[in-house]
Write a protein that holds these residues in place. Sequence first.
Motif, PDB file in Angstrom:
ATOM      1  N   UNK A 103       2.828  10.861  -9.168  1.00 27.46           N
ATOM      2  CA  UNK A 103       2.066  11.115 -10.343  1.00 27.46           C
ATOM      3  C   UNK A 103       1.162  12.402 -10.422  1.00 27.46           C
ATOM      4  N   UNK A 104       0.576  12.630  -9.253  1.00 26.93           N
ATOM      5  CA  UNK A 104      -0.212  13.724  -8.924  1.00 26.93           C
ATOM      6  C   UNK A 104       0.486  15.048  -8.392  1.00 26.93           C
ATOM      7  N   UNK A 105       1.530  14.807  -8.250  1.00 31.15           N
ATOM      8  CA  UNK A 105       2.227  16.000  -7.368  1.00 31.15           C
ATOM      9  C   UNK A 105       2.268  17.121  -8.231  1.00 31.15           C
ATOM     10  N   UNK A 106       2.460  17.455  -9.343  1.00 29.84           N
ATOM     11  CA  UNK A 106       2.604  18.540 -10.147  1.00 29.84           C
ATOM     12  C   UNK A 106       1.003  19.016 -10.413  1.00 29.84           C
ATOM     13  N   UNK A 107       0.236  18.204 -10.437  1.00 33.49           N
ATOM     14  CA  UNK A 107      -1.442  18.689 -10.567  1.00 33.49           C
ATOM     15  C   UNK A 107      -1.827  19.367  -9.491  1.00 33.49           C
ATOM     16  N   UNK A 108      -1.559  18.654  -8.192  1.00 35.06           N
ATOM     17  CA  UNK A 108      -1.920  19.413  -7.076  1.00 35.06           C
ATOM     18  C   UNK A 108      -0.938  20.385  -6.305  1.00 35.06           C
ATOM     19  N   UNK A 109       0.250  20.560  -7.044  1.00 36.21           N
ATOM     20  CA  UNK A 109       1.396  21.423  -6.469  1.00 36.21           C
ATOM     21  C   UNK A 109       1.740  20.852  -5.006  1.00 36.21           C
ATOM     22  N   UNK A 120       0.901  -0.983  -0.325  1.00 37.80           N
ATOM     23  CA  UNK A 120       0.136   0.008  -0.027  1.00 37.80           C
ATOM     24  C   UNK A 120       0.877   1.309  -0.107  1.00 37.80           C
ATOM     25  N   UNK A 121       1.955   1.319   0.660  1.00 41.55           N
ATOM     26  CA  UNK A 121       2.773   2.294   0.697  1.00 41.55           C
ATOM     27  C   UNK A 121       3.436   2.569  -0.745  1.00 41.55           C
ATOM     28  N   UNK A 122       3.887   1.635  -1.318  1.00 42.23           N
ATOM     29  CA  UNK A 122       4.532   1.635  -2.573  1.00 42.23           C
ATOM     30  C   UNK A 122       3.435   2.250  -3.462  1.00 42.23           C
ATOM     31  N   UNK A 123       2.236   1.589  -3.534  1.00 40.67           N
ATOM     32  CA  UNK A 123       1.374   2.176  -4.598  1.00 40.67           C
ATOM     33  C   UNK A 123       0.921   3.670  -4.273  1.00 40.67           C
ATOM     34  N   UNK A 124       0.810   3.850  -3.015  1.00 39.22           N
ATOM     35  CA  UNK A 124       0.646   5.384  -2.596  1.00 39.22           C
ATOM     36  C   UNK A 124       1.667   6.284  -3.200  1.00 39.22           C
ATOM     37  N   UNK A 125       2.936   5.819  -2.980  1.00 40.96           N
ATOM     38  CA  UNK A 125       3.923   6.686  -3.508  1.00 40.96           C
ATOM     39  C   UNK A 125       3.761   6.962  -4.973  1.00 40.96           C
ATOM     40  N   UNK A 126       3.466   5.732  -5.652  1.00 36.55           N
ATOM     41  CA  UNK A 126       3.486   6.058  -7.199  1.00 36.55           C
ATOM     42  C   UNK A 126       2.529   6.637  -7.432  1.00 36.55           C
TER      43      UNK A 126
END
Length: 379
Positions: free
Chosen positions: A201-207, A191-197
């Motif tokens: 992937x969403x970091x730029x979109x949500x800043x 779950x932690x690995x999927x969370x990181x993935x």
Amino acid sequence: MEVLTTNIGALEAYQCGLSHQLSEIQKRMKVHQPKLAKVCFALYDSRDHLLRSYADSSSLSLRMAHYEAPLSSLPYLKSCLESRTEAYLSELSDLHPSPHVRALLGEGFHSSVAMPIFAEQRFCGFLFLNSHYPDAFTQSDIKALKPYLKMLEVAIFSEYQLVHLLVEKLSKLIARSPVYQRESFSHKQRVAAYTNMIALALADHYDVDDEFVEHLTLFAQYHDIGKIRLSPELLCKQQVLTQDEVNQLRQHIIFGEEIVEQLIAELNAVDHPSAILLHDVISYHYEFLDGSGYPRQLQADEIPLGARIVCVANIFDAMTTHKPYKQGCSVPYALLELEKMVAMNKLDARCVDALRNHQHQLKSILERYPERDPMEGLY
């Protein structure tokens, strides 16, 4: 702790984290060293011996900000750590052209100073001062900036200490529950690995910055910590659960919330962004966008981003994992089922898209953290 009712509020709280503190201190440092353009901190992962980007004073984050590399592949930093002294880089283009170095050069940075940071004799990472000018820093410059460097160290140590105290206390609680520890080990790692993935992937979109991604990945491991208060018989039952047992199992959310709120209160960290993020993960990772989740039936943006990410990671792992009473489904089938839940307005579409767009990583995660044999009775 008050329940956070909006995702925006949670993200705003995180904007007061370490990156914000570095930015405020940098403004004061520039009065004495005008060539200073950025202050950042790279965190050391002692388990995998990796150096990860973590906190950055720059408001214009690099597209390659989310970066990690083995410390062994960075000889100038390894030497800096061994000598416990700062390392001066007069021209970044002289370094091996890694993706991160190319990104720095692309943003106009040319020189840097690296300083190893220790928390109670434990190495925790490197502090970097960066400039757009070649050969911008001298030993006398660093000496003049010592009071501010001390402030930066204190800020880093405070953040590091709080997060690790939370994790240490949660880990000790798990260690006292060997049944839960065995039942949950591989699940929480996946779950932690999927969370990181998903978070990357969403970091730029949500800043959101690396600090948010790092802490969310860490805290995702403890999403169902409340299960330590459940009976071993319920945790390890090898038949389909009755509705009464399902209701008992769902109580782990409330139990987890009580555990975390007590820890946060003991550490006097109720308003700290990291504590809020941990609380989000524990409390809301079973909430659905249409309000059909539990325990509070939150809807849409009432559900914090971190909880929406962990929700998808957790459901995906549950679908692809074998149980004594059900066969785990394939990755393509699980993704199809998640898409159906998106169409029903239950899951965040961007989170599901992140899994679908990185399917090549899913197999390696499953291989790295294989599930236990259900016939052992502790799966």
